[in-house]
Design a protein around this motif. Structure first.
Motif, PDB file in Angstrom:
ATOM      1  N   ILE A 182     -26.494  16.954  40.057  1.00  0.00           N
ATOM      2  CA  ILE A 182     -26.738  17.798  38.877  1.00  0.00           C
ATOM      3  C   ILE A 182     -25.416  17.949  38.128  1.00  0.00           C
ATOM      4  CG2 ILE A 182     -27.599  20.011  38.011  1.00  0.00           C
ATOM      5  CD1 ILE A 182     -29.324  20.263  40.436  1.00  0.00           C
ATOM      6  N   GLU A 183     -25.484  17.710  36.823  1.00  0.00           N
ATOM      7  CA  GLU A 183     -24.252  17.674  36.025  1.00  0.00           C
ATOM      8  C   GLU A 183     -24.325  18.589  34.826  1.00  0.00           C
ATOM      9  OE1 GLU A 183     -23.072  12.970  36.285  1.00  0.00           O
ATOM     10  OE2 GLU A 183     -23.217  13.907  34.330  1.00  0.00           O
ATOM     11  N   GLU A 184     -23.183  19.049  34.431  1.00  0.00           N
ATOM     12  CA  GLU A 184     -23.027  19.743  33.160  1.00  0.00           C
ATOM     13  C   GLU A 184     -23.361  18.757  32.023  1.00  0.00           C
ATOM     14  OE1 GLU A 184     -18.791  20.974  30.973  1.00  0.00           O
ATOM     15  OE2 GLU A 184     -18.847  19.666  32.706  1.00  0.00           O
ATOM     16  N   PHE A 185     -23.992  19.249  30.966  1.00  0.00           N
ATOM     17  CA  PHE A 185     -24.302  18.402  29.805  1.00  0.00           C
ATOM     18  C   PHE A 185     -23.054  18.285  28.930  1.00  0.00           C
ATOM     19  CE2 PHE A 185     -25.656  17.987  25.359  1.00  0.00           C
ATOM     20  CZ  PHE A 185     -26.426  16.842  25.445  1.00  0.00           C
ATOM     21  N   LEU A 186     -22.648  17.048  28.662  1.00  0.00           N
ATOM     22  CA  LEU A 186     -21.446  16.829  27.849  1.00  0.00           C
ATOM     23  C   LEU A 186     -21.825  16.630  26.384  1.00  0.00           C
ATOM     24  CD1 LEU A 186     -19.567  14.152  30.022  1.00  0.00           C
ATOM     25  CD2 LEU A 186     -18.899  16.545  29.719  1.00  0.00           C
ATOM     26  N   GLN A 187     -21.123  17.316  25.513  1.00  0.00           N
ATOM     27  CA  GLN A 187     -21.298  17.096  24.067  1.00  0.00           C
ATOM     28  C   GLN A 187     -20.335  15.998  23.657  1.00  0.00           C
ATOM     29  OE1 GLN A 187     -23.334  18.928  22.226  1.00  0.00           O
ATOM     30  NE2 GLN A 187     -23.683  20.783  23.447  1.00  0.00           N
ATOM     31  N   GLY A 188     -20.638  15.309  22.585  1.00  0.00           N
ATOM     32  CA  GLY A 188     -19.687  14.324  22.076  1.00  0.00           C
ATOM     33  C   GLY A 188     -20.376  13.052  21.641  1.00  0.00           C
ATOM     34  N   ASP A 189     -19.584  11.988  21.461  1.00  0.00           N
ATOM     35  CA  ASP A 189     -20.118  10.689  21.056  1.00  0.00           C
ATOM     36  C   ASP A 189     -19.865   9.692  22.164  1.00  0.00           C
ATOM     37  OD1 ASP A 189     -21.027  11.109  18.321  1.00  0.00           O
ATOM     38  OD2 ASP A 189     -18.924  11.630  17.943  1.00  0.00           O
ATOM     39  N   GLU A 190     -20.866   8.847  22.418  1.00  0.00           N
ATOM     40  CA  GLU A 190     -20.718   7.880  23.504  1.00  0.00           C
ATOM     41  C   GLU A 190     -20.008   6.616  23.049  1.00  0.00           C
ATOM     42  OE1 GLU A 190     -23.939   7.329  26.534  1.00  0.00           O
ATOM     43  OE2 GLU A 190     -24.984   8.599  25.103  1.00  0.00           O
ATOM     44  N   MET A 191     -19.303   6.005  23.976  1.00  0.00           N
ATOM     45  CA  MET A 191     -18.646   4.728  23.699  1.00  0.00           C
ATOM     46  C   MET A 191     -18.711   3.867  24.967  1.00  0.00           C
ATOM     47  SD  MET A 191     -14.850   3.964  22.296  1.00  0.00           S
ATOM     48  CE  MET A 191     -13.874   4.449  23.668  1.00  0.00           C
ATOM     49  N   SER A 192     -18.959   2.578  24.771  1.00  0.00           N
ATOM     50  CA  SER A 192     -18.893   1.639  25.905  1.00  0.00           C
ATOM     51  C   SER A 192     -17.543   0.933  25.828  1.00  0.00           C
ATOM     52  CB  SER A 192     -20.009   0.586  25.816  1.00  0.00           C
ATOM     53  OG  SER A 192     -21.259   1.186  25.632  1.00  0.00           O
ATOM     54  N   TYR A 193     -16.774   1.039  26.904  1.00  0.00           N
ATOM     55  CA  TYR A 193     -15.414   0.492  26.956  1.00  0.00           C
ATOM     56  C   TYR A 193     -15.397  -0.510  28.108  1.00  0.00           C
ATOM     57  CZ  TYR A 193     -10.264   0.778  27.008  1.00  0.00           C
ATOM     58  OH  TYR A 193      -8.914   0.511  26.937  1.00  0.00           O
ATOM     59  N   PHE A 194     -14.899  -1.718  27.839  1.00  0.00           N
ATOM     60  CA  PHE A 194     -14.985  -2.773  28.858  1.00  0.00           C
ATOM     61  C   PHE A 194     -13.614  -3.232  29.303  1.00  0.00           C
ATOM     62  CE2 PHE A 194     -18.829  -2.792  26.406  1.00  0.00           C
ATOM     63  CZ  PHE A 194     -19.795  -2.859  27.387  1.00  0.00           C
ATOM     64  N   VAL A 195     -13.516  -3.543  30.593  1.00  0.00           N
ATOM     65  CA  VAL A 195     -12.322  -4.220  31.095  1.00  0.00           C
ATOM     66  C   VAL A 195     -12.750  -5.393  31.976  1.00  0.00           C
ATOM     67  CG1 VAL A 195     -10.832  -2.169  31.015  1.00  0.00           C
ATOM     68  CG2 VAL A 195     -12.022  -2.695  33.106  1.00  0.00           C
ATOM     69  N   ILE A 196     -11.830  -6.351  32.088  1.00  0.00           N
ATOM     70  CA  ILE A 196     -12.047  -7.486  32.981  1.00  0.00           C
ATOM     71  C   ILE A 196     -10.911  -7.430  34.003  1.00  0.00           C
ATOM     72  CG2 ILE A 196     -10.849  -9.071  31.369  1.00  0.00           C
ATOM     73  CD1 ILE A 196     -12.778 -11.280  32.278  1.00  0.00           C
ATOM     74  N   SER A 197     -11.254  -7.628  35.283  1.00  0.00           N
ATOM     75  CA  SER A 197     -10.267  -7.372  36.332  1.00  0.00           C
ATOM     76  C   SER A 197     -10.241  -8.507  37.352  1.00  0.00           C
ATOM     77  CB  SER A 197     -10.643  -6.061  37.044  1.00  0.00           C
ATOM     78  OG  SER A 197     -10.011  -5.968  38.290  1.00  0.00           O
ATOM     79  N   ASP A 198      -9.032  -8.792  37.860  1.00  0.00           N
ATOM     80  CA  ASP A 198      -8.913  -9.807  38.918  1.00  0.00           C
ATOM     81  C   ASP A 198      -8.565  -9.172  40.266  1.00  0.00           C
ATOM     82  OD1 ASP A 198      -6.231  -9.174  38.798  1.00  0.00           O
ATOM     83  OD2 ASP A 198      -5.537 -11.200  38.350  1.00  0.00           O
ATOM     84  N   GLY A 199      -8.534  -7.846  40.307  1.00  0.00           N
ATOM     85  CA  GLY A 199      -8.227  -7.151  41.553  1.00  0.00           C
ATOM     86  C   GLY A 199      -6.761  -6.768  41.665  1.00  0.00           C
ATOM     87  N   LYS A 200      -5.918  -7.465  40.864  1.00  0.00           N
ATOM     88  CA  LYS A 200      -4.496  -7.102  40.855  1.00  0.00           C
ATOM     89  C   LYS A 200      -4.162  -6.421  39.543  1.00  0.00           C
ATOM     90  CE  LYS A 200      -2.296 -10.874  43.396  1.00  0.00           C
ATOM     91  NZ  LYS A 200      -1.585 -12.128  43.069  1.00  0.00           N
ATOM     92  N   THR A 201      -4.732  -6.996  38.484  1.00  0.00           N
ATOM     93  CA  THR A 201      -4.449  -6.475  37.154  1.00  0.00           C
ATOM     94  C   THR A 201      -5.762  -6.469  36.355  1.00  0.00           C
ATOM     95  OG1 THR A 201      -3.056  -6.786  35.213  1.00  0.00           O
ATOM     96  CG2 THR A 201      -3.880  -8.758  36.206  1.00  0.00           C
ATOM     97  N   PHE A 202      -5.755  -5.784  35.232  1.00  0.00           N
ATOM     98  CA  PHE A 202      -6.968  -5.801  34.402  1.00  0.00           C
ATOM     99  C   PHE A 202      -6.549  -5.865  32.947  1.00  0.00           C
ATOM    100  CE2 PHE A 202      -5.846  -1.338  34.805  1.00  0.00           C
ATOM    101  CZ  PHE A 202      -5.988  -0.871  33.508  1.00  0.00           C
ATOM    102  N   LYS A 203      -7.487  -6.325  32.101  1.00  0.00           N
ATOM    103  CA  LYS A 203      -7.253  -6.378  30.652  1.00  0.00           C
ATOM    104  C   LYS A 203      -8.433  -5.728  29.961  1.00  0.00           C
ATOM    105  CE  LYS A 203      -3.650  -9.163  30.796  1.00  0.00           C
ATOM    106  NZ  LYS A 203      -2.963 -10.381  30.491  1.00  0.00           N
ATOM    107  N   LYS A 204      -8.127  -5.114  28.846  1.00  0.00           N
ATOM    108  CA  LYS A 204      -9.192  -4.508  28.048  1.00  0.00           C
ATOM    109  C   LYS A 204     -10.101  -5.618  27.516  1.00  0.00           C
ATOM    110  CE  LYS A 204      -9.805  -1.810  23.933  1.00  0.00           C
ATOM    111  NZ  LYS A 204      -9.181  -1.146  22.793  1.00  0.00           N
ATOM    112  N   PHE A 205     -11.397  -5.367  27.484  1.00  0.00           N
ATOM    113  CA  PHE A 205     -12.330  -6.384  27.012  1.00  0.00           C
ATOM    114  C   PHE A 205     -13.210  -5.811  25.898  1.00  0.00           C
ATOM    115  CE2 PHE A 205     -15.565  -9.758  27.388  1.00  0.00           C
ATOM    116  CZ  PHE A 205     -14.737 -10.860  27.479  1.00  0.00           C
ATOM    117  N   ASN A 206     -12.545  -5.156  24.954  1.00  0.00           N
ATOM    118  CA  ASN A 206     -13.172  -4.636  23.729  1.00  0.00           C
ATOM    119  C   ASN A 206     -14.087  -3.418  23.984  1.00  0.00           C
ATOM    120  OD1 ASN A 206     -13.537  -4.546  20.923  1.00  0.00           O
ATOM    121  ND2 ASN A 206     -13.625  -6.769  20.815  1.00  0.00           N
ATOM    122  N   THR A 207     -14.598  -2.884  22.884  1.00  0.00           N
ATOM    123  CA  THR A 207     -15.424  -1.674  22.944  1.00  0.00           C
ATOM    124  C   THR A 207     -16.690  -1.910  22.131  1.00  0.00           C
ATOM    125  OG1 THR A 207     -14.386  -0.824  20.935  1.00  0.00           O
ATOM    126  CG2 THR A 207     -13.420  -0.130  23.028  1.00  0.00           C
TER     127      THR A 207
END
Ligand code: AMP
Ligand code: GLY
Length: 421
Positions: A182-207
């Motif tokens: 059970i969670e508190e309801f969050l107000q705001g705007d949603e965004m999908s944020y992506f990363v790609i990862s190799d387990g050692k490092t990661f890079k942003k993969f756009n939004t």
């Protein structure tokens, strides 16, 4: 290389389209794929959740790399299974896939690593959950713990509907349940944020920003996604740093602290309020339709990136993007997300002309005797990239209108928050 992509949606068609451009590719299979992937790969109709059958296929066809599209095989451990056969696999192992497979697993990480998210409680009986409700403010969010194909989340306006959600979850609507979140309801705007990862490092993969509700103005029932645009209008440098530092890095640290290695895409579902991020959910794969929206913007060879992740060499790779605005709109079967007809012919699809900036990715389609038929609720993704979102949207709508499929409907207002404000 011989490559197999697991899945049959628009996401997988868009991944196949990128991979098919790579010089390193010798042979591409889509398991099971759809009518769109049939033109760029060999479709093989097998059950990707049956690992024995999948393993046999991979052995017999001497597959070098498997790219996993959907969450179910990931959460069930397909990567561990195939890695044991010494096949390269792009996607996270079973334990880190619990980031999507168990909402409670993720919430516990948030608590331990101080990741901003909605306040929450985990309850192991109807009685305890209801007791908590009686002292809670409404609206409130009730969630089933495991995979529920996007259906295990209830946004409850009052005590009665929250109680009903708790009953449904404990009664097994989404499989055997010993706990409820059970969670508190969050107000705001949603965004999908992506990363790609190799387990050692990661890079942003756009939004991207997805539109999950079936009706215009974001009204009506939840769906798998009716359309998306990329990049999100919410992203800025300051927010980017906050997301990386307060959400992504501590999450990967938590996975490392478990002795695990995270290879693959990570989809960070966020609520943004006052330019601050709050984690809503993780998915251990690309989004659908976000993937179809984002990949046409990618300048870098996707196969090179995926191989760099498999070989833990991502640090040396640049991820470059076109400076354009992408929009996808999903053409659905009338009636979706409730009941809809299947096997309806889609005439004239082959006549729709596409250019360098427009793309059609199939989802619920099949090809029989050279004719296209619908097989699902979300049928086709139309995507366009241009210098502004309005133009991209006009171009997409134009194509959908040209097709003029009698059994279809779509949202004309994707991106309304940034185009029509
Ligand atoms: P999830 O499957 O956890 O992403 O939830 C599905 C959708 O429910 C999200 O995309 C949000 O729109 C909404 N949602 C989930 N949790 C919350 C929350 N705590 N506050 C507000 N909306 C939420
Ligand atoms: N577009 C939402 C998802 O892929 O889960």
């Amino acid at each position: 290389m011989k490559i197999a992509i697991l899945g049959n949606g628009g996401r997988e068609h868009s991944i196949a389209a990128q991979i098919s451009k790579s010089k390193k590719l010798n042979k591409l299979y889509c398991l099971p794929g759809n009518a769109g992937t049939k033109f760029i790969a060999e479709n093989v109709d097998l059950d990707i959740n049956d690992f024995d059958i999948l393993g046999k296929f991979v052995d017999e066809h001497k597959i070098d790399l498997v790219i996993v599209g959907p969450e179910k095989p990931l959460v069930e451990g397909v990567v561990d299974f195939l890695s044991n056969k010494n096949v390269k696999v792009f996607g996270p192992n079973k334990i880190p896939s619990q980031l999507e497979g168990s909402k409670i697993f993720t919430k516990k990480i948030c608590k331990k690593y101080n990741i901003p998210t909605a306040n929450f409680g985990v309850f192991n009986s109807v009685l305890n959950a209801n007791k908590f409700l009686s002292s809670s403010k409404m609206p409130i969010v009730v969630k089933a713990d495991g995979l529920a194909a996007g259906k295990g989340v209830y946004i409850c306006e009052d005590y009665e509907s929250a109680k009903n959600a708790i009953d449904e979850i404990f009664n097994g609507k989404f499989g055997v349940a010993n706990q409820v979140l059970i969670e508190e309801f969050l107000q705001g705007d949603e965004m999908s944020y992506f990363v790609i990862s190799d387990g050692k490092t990661f890079k942003k993969f756009n939004t991207a920003q997805d539109h999950k509700r079936v009706g215009e103005g974001d009204k009506g029932k939840n769906t798998g996604g009716m359309g998306a645009y990329s990049p999100s209008g919410l992203i800025n440098k300051d927010l980017d740093v906050k997301i990386i530092e307060s959400v992504v890095k501590p999450t990967f640290q938590a996975i490392k602290d478990m002795g695990e290695v995270y290879k693959g895409f990570l989809y960070v579902g966020l609520m943004i309020k006052d330019n601050n991020p709050y984690l809503v959910e993780y998915n251990v794969r690309m989004g659908d339709p976000e993937c179809q929206t984002i990949l046409p913007l990618l300048k870098t060879d996707l196969l090179e990136l995926i191989l760099a992740c498999c070989d833990q060499n991502l640090e040396n790779q640049k991820v470059e993007w076109k400076n354009k605005k992408s929009m996808s709109i999903v053409l659905c079967s009338k009636g979706y997300p409730d009941t809809y007809k299947k096997n309806v012919e889609i005439p004239n699809l082959e006549k729709i002309s596409i250019n360098n900036n427009t793309f059609i990715y199939h989802a619920g389609t099949q090809l029989i005797n050279n004719k296209f038929y619908s097989t699902g609720g979300r049928v086709l993704n139309f995507v366009s990239i241009s210098d502004d979102f309005k133009k991209s949207r006009e171009s997409v709508i134009n194509e959908i209108e040209n097709l003029n499929w009698g059994n279809g409907f779509y949202r004309k207002d994707i991106g309304f928050k940034i185009i029509d404000k």
